[in-house]
Design an enzyme around this catalytic site. Structure first.
Site, PDB file in Angstrom:
ATOM      1  N   GLU A 159      12.958   2.597   2.825  1.00 42.72           N
ATOM      2  CA  GLU A 159      11.488   3.435   4.138  1.00 42.72           C
ATOM      3  C   GLU A 159      12.066   3.141   5.438  1.00 42.72           C
ATOM      4  OE1 GLU A 159       9.156   4.430   2.874  1.00 42.72           O
ATOM      5  OE2 GLU A 159       8.890   4.406   0.458  1.00 42.72           O
ATOM      6  N   PHE A 211       1.147  -1.341   0.050  1.00 43.71           N
ATOM      7  CA  PHE A 211      -0.119  -0.251  -0.156  1.00 43.71           C
ATOM      8  C   PHE A 211       0.987   1.196  -0.186  1.00 43.71           C
ATOM      9  CE2 PHE A 211      -2.570   3.304   2.423  1.00 43.71           C
ATOM     10  CZ  PHE A 211      -3.505   3.432   1.322  1.00 43.71           C
ATOM     11  N   GLY A 212       0.262   1.673  -0.914  1.00 42.51           N
ATOM     12  CA  GLY A 212       1.331   3.465  -1.082  1.00 42.51           C
ATOM     13  C   GLY A 212       0.522   4.244  -0.640  1.00 42.51           C
ATOM     14  N   TYR A 213       1.008   5.279  -0.362  1.00 38.78           N
ATOM     15  CA  TYR A 213       0.210   6.645   0.159  1.00 38.78           C
ATOM     16  C   TYR A 213       1.046   7.858  -0.725  1.00 38.78           C
ATOM     17  CZ  TYR A 213       2.437   6.019   4.095  1.00 38.78           C
ATOM     18  OH  TYR A 213       4.051   6.362   5.614  1.00 38.78           O
ATOM     19  N   GLY A 214       2.590   8.056  -0.563  1.00 38.19           N
ATOM     20  CA  GLY A 214       3.123   9.102  -0.541  1.00 38.19           C
ATOM     21  C   GLY A 214       4.238   8.587  -2.342  1.00 38.19           C
TER      22      GLY A 214
END
Length: 182
Positions: A84, A7-10
């Site tokens: 990350e 899941f990517g949000y940025g």
């Protein structure tokens, strides 16, 4: 073994950096996107930190889910940890997400959430503090303002609205256009 989803949000939304064979808009409940992480490498320095996104507790977050190409799972997880977890400011976790591809499917996805106990955790900053930090931040990956504006452009292109981030971006664009420090 079931498929590995991320899941990517940025920046993972616009620069995943790993092979995937499917992607879908997705929603994660229980955390929201926030500029809550002081960046001391990529978008700032120890002396002049920038701000980057993290998943902070509460609410929900619309982002992108990537199904990792079969056979590359171990390499992908290793890559994401290097990317990350440079300063361990995120907690690696698996969360259930709802895919927005029309199937109604939910999957478990690898994601990285902000560690509120880490010294780089900025928490909830008011808009003026965010503007000041983002305008001044510059690190190994470039200007902090570019990171914020690029993220917002990608959210807009995907039809995802993040009111706080969009307000910040509008103020950044306005001040960049007239040279003023609004």
């Amino acid at each position: 073994m079931s498929a590995l989803w991320v899941f990517g949000y940025g920046s993972l939304m616009w620069r995943p950096g790993f092979p995937f064979d499917a992607q879908s808009p997705a929603r994660l409940e229980g955390a929201h996107r926030a500029l809550c992480i002081y960046s001391i490498l990529h978008r700032g320095t120890l002396d002049n930190p920038g701000l980057v996104l993290g998943l902070d507790d509460g609410g929900d977050c619309h982002g992108l889910a990537f199904r990792v190409e079969p056979g590359t799972e171990s390499d992908t997880v290793a890559y994401l940890r290097r990317r990350e977890q440079v300063t361990d400011v995120y907690v690696e976790t698996y969360r259930e997400i709802a895919l927005g591809d029309g199937t109604g499917q939910t999957v478990t996805a690898l994601t990285f959430v902000a560690d509120p106990h880490h010294p780089q955790y900025a928490g909830l900053l008011d808009l003026e503090a965010q503007l000041r930090i983002v305008r001044a931040g510059r690190g190994q990956a470039g200007a902090n303002i570019d990171y914020v504006l690029n993220t917002v452009e990608h959210l807009e292109a995907l039809g995802m609205h993040d009111a706080l981030l969009f307000t910040l971006a509008e103020r950044l664009r306005r001040s960049a256009g007239d040279g003023a420090e609004t």
